[in-house]
Design an enzyme around this catalytic site. Structure first.
Site, PDB file in Angstrom:
ATOM      1  N   ARG A  95       0.849  -1.203   0.000  1.00 37.39           N
ATOM      2  CA  ARG A  95       0.000   0.000   0.000  1.00 37.39           C
ATOM      3  C   ARG A  95       0.876   1.241   0.000  1.00 37.39           C
ATOM      4  O   ARG A  95       1.983   1.214   0.555  1.00 37.39           O
ATOM      5  CB  ARG A  95      -0.914   0.021   1.238  1.00 37.39           C
ATOM      6  CG  ARG A  95      -1.983  -1.045   1.158  1.00 37.39           C
ATOM      7  CD  ARG A  95      -2.820  -1.119   2.414  1.00 37.39           C
ATOM      8  NE  ARG A  95      -3.551  -2.367   2.412  1.00 37.39           N
ATOM      9  CZ  ARG A  95      -4.806  -2.507   1.988  1.00 37.39           C
ATOM     10  NH1 ARG A  95      -5.499  -1.455   1.582  1.00 37.39           N
ATOM     11  NH2 ARG A  95      -5.387  -3.698   1.989  1.00 37.39           N
ATOM     12  N   LEU A  96       0.355   2.317  -0.594  1.00 35.31           N
ATOM     13  CA  LEU A  96       1.137   3.559  -0.679  1.00 35.31           C
ATOM     14  C   LEU A  96       1.091   4.304   0.648  1.00 35.31           C
ATOM     15  O   LEU A  96       0.027   4.636   1.150  1.00 35.31           O
ATOM     16  CB  LEU A  96       0.563   4.471  -1.773  1.00 35.31           C
ATOM     17  CG  LEU A  96       1.009   4.222  -3.199  1.00 35.31           C
ATOM     18  CD1 LEU A  96       0.518   5.354  -4.096  1.00 35.31           C
ATOM     19  CD2 LEU A  96       2.520   4.093  -3.289  1.00 35.31           C
ATOM     20  N   HIS A 113      12.629  -2.519  -3.639  1.00 34.30           N
ATOM     21  CA  HIS A 113      11.803  -2.682  -4.839  1.00 34.30           C
ATOM     22  C   HIS A 113      12.536  -3.571  -5.851  1.00 34.30           C
ATOM     23  O   HIS A 113      13.722  -3.378  -6.093  1.00 34.30           O
ATOM     24  CB  HIS A 113      11.487  -1.321  -5.463  1.00 34.30           C
ATOM     25  CG  HIS A 113      10.543  -1.435  -6.613  1.00 34.30           C
ATOM     26  ND1 HIS A 113       9.176  -1.596  -6.438  1.00 34.30           N
ATOM     27  CD2 HIS A 113      10.764  -1.472  -7.948  1.00 34.30           C
ATOM     28  CE1 HIS A 113       8.610  -1.721  -7.626  1.00 34.30           C
ATOM     29  NE2 HIS A 113       9.545  -1.646  -8.557  1.00 34.30           N
TER      30      HIS A 113
HETATM   31  C1  GAR Z   1       9.857  -8.511  -2.836  1.00 32.29           C
HETATM   32  O1  GAR Z   1      10.365  -8.990  -4.050  1.00 32.29           O
HETATM   33  C2  GAR Z   1       9.825  -7.005  -2.801  1.00 32.29           C
HETATM   34  O2  GAR Z   1      10.878  -6.422  -3.483  1.00 32.29           O
HETATM   35  C3  GAR Z   1       8.516  -6.725  -3.482  1.00 32.29           C
HETATM   36  O3  GAR Z   1       7.644  -7.713  -2.981  1.00 32.29           O
HETATM   37  C4  GAR Z   1       8.394  -8.889  -2.665  1.00 32.29           C
HETATM   38  C5  GAR Z   1       8.058  -9.287  -1.246  1.00 32.29           C
HETATM   39  O4  GAR Z   1       8.639 -10.513  -0.929  1.00 32.29           O
HETATM   40  N1  GAR Z   1       8.060  -5.411  -3.214  1.00 32.29           N
HETATM   41  C6  GAR Z   1       7.428  -4.644  -4.093  1.00 32.29           C
HETATM   42  O5  GAR Z   1       7.107  -5.007  -5.197  1.00 32.29           O
HETATM   43  C7  GAR Z   1       7.095  -3.251  -3.594  1.00 32.29           C
HETATM   44  N2  GAR Z   1       6.677  -2.393  -4.655  1.00 32.29           N
HETATM   45  P1  GAR Z   1       8.790 -10.993   0.593  1.00 32.29           P
HETATM   46  O6  GAR Z   1       7.419 -10.839   1.255  1.00 32.29           O
HETATM   47  O7  GAR Z   1       9.177 -12.422   0.471  1.00 32.29           O
HETATM   48  O8  GAR Z   1       9.837 -10.155   1.253  1.00 32.29           O
END
Ligand code: GAR
Length: 195
Positions: A95-96, A113
């Site tokens: 969420r933003l 990211h």
């Molecule tokens: C990660 O790859 C993170 O970089 C991405 O969600 C995944 C969460 O994985 N975040 C985004 O896309 C934010 N815009 P995790 O729950 O296993 O850490």
């Protein structure tokens, strides 16, 4: 330098939170996780945290699919402060973040990211990279501002995209890099802030 108390916000599996914990356990990151918060009651990140005896709570965003309502952000601020959090780390939080939280922790909120920002902001950046046919993507750690993945960049690392990559195989390689880069950047940034 004193140990930094981190607060983690995540919506999913929490593998980045796990990597932060592992870095702490290995003595590579002088920090503790004071609280883990999620907008999804059944997110695995909460279970991972509880297993390690870390306070893990849900932020109620029900009725809002994407928005992070002001009241929910205010509740987040209260919980983070109550846990003594000095630095907030978004780890797969979808969420933003807006004013209530940004104002309460100025220059104290980081995000990871899965792309080389400013390329591929938003959802499933690994899928965006494969669909765009680029030959490299990567990982970015940045400070959070009110935009979508727009804050000042603290560190980046490249990941090659192979011609036969699927979104899943690319994401898996990106995550390996994330798990190394995020704890390292958190330590560096905390030292910079003299936390
Ligand atoms: C990660 O790859 C993170 O970089 C991405 O969600 C995944 C969460 O994985 N975040 C985004 O896309 C934010 N815009 P995790 O729950 O296993 O850490």
């Amino acid at each position: 330098m004193a140990m930094t108390t981190l607060g983690i916000l995540g919506s999913g599996s929490g593998s980045n939170m796990q990597a932060i914990l592992d870095a702490i356990d290995a003595g590579d990151l002088d920090a503790r996780i004071g609280i883990v918060l999620s907008d999804h009651p059944d997110a695995y990140i909460l279970e991972r945290a509880r297993r390690k005896g870390i306070r893990a709570e849900v932020i109620d965003c029900s009725g809002h699919r994407m928005k992070f309502p002001d009241v929910a952000q205010e509740e987040t601020v209260r919980k983070l402060r109550d846990a003594g959090v000095e630095l907030v780390c978004l780890a797969g939080f979808m969420r933003l973040v807006k004013r209530p939280l940004l104002d309460a922790f100025p220059s104290r909120i980081l995000n990871i990211h899965p792309s080389l920002l400013p390329a591929f902001p938003g959802l499933e950046a690994w899928r965006q990279a494969v669909e765009a046919g680029v030959s490299e993507s990567g990982v970015t750690v940045h400070m959070v501002d009110a935009g979508m993945d727009t804050g000042p960049i603290l560190g980046q690392e490249r990941v090659v995209v192979f011609p036969d990559d699927t979104p899943e195989t690319l994401h898996a390689r990106i995550q390996t890099v994330e798990h190394r880069l995020y704890p390292a950047m958190i330590g560096k940034y905390a030292a910079q802030l003299k936390l």
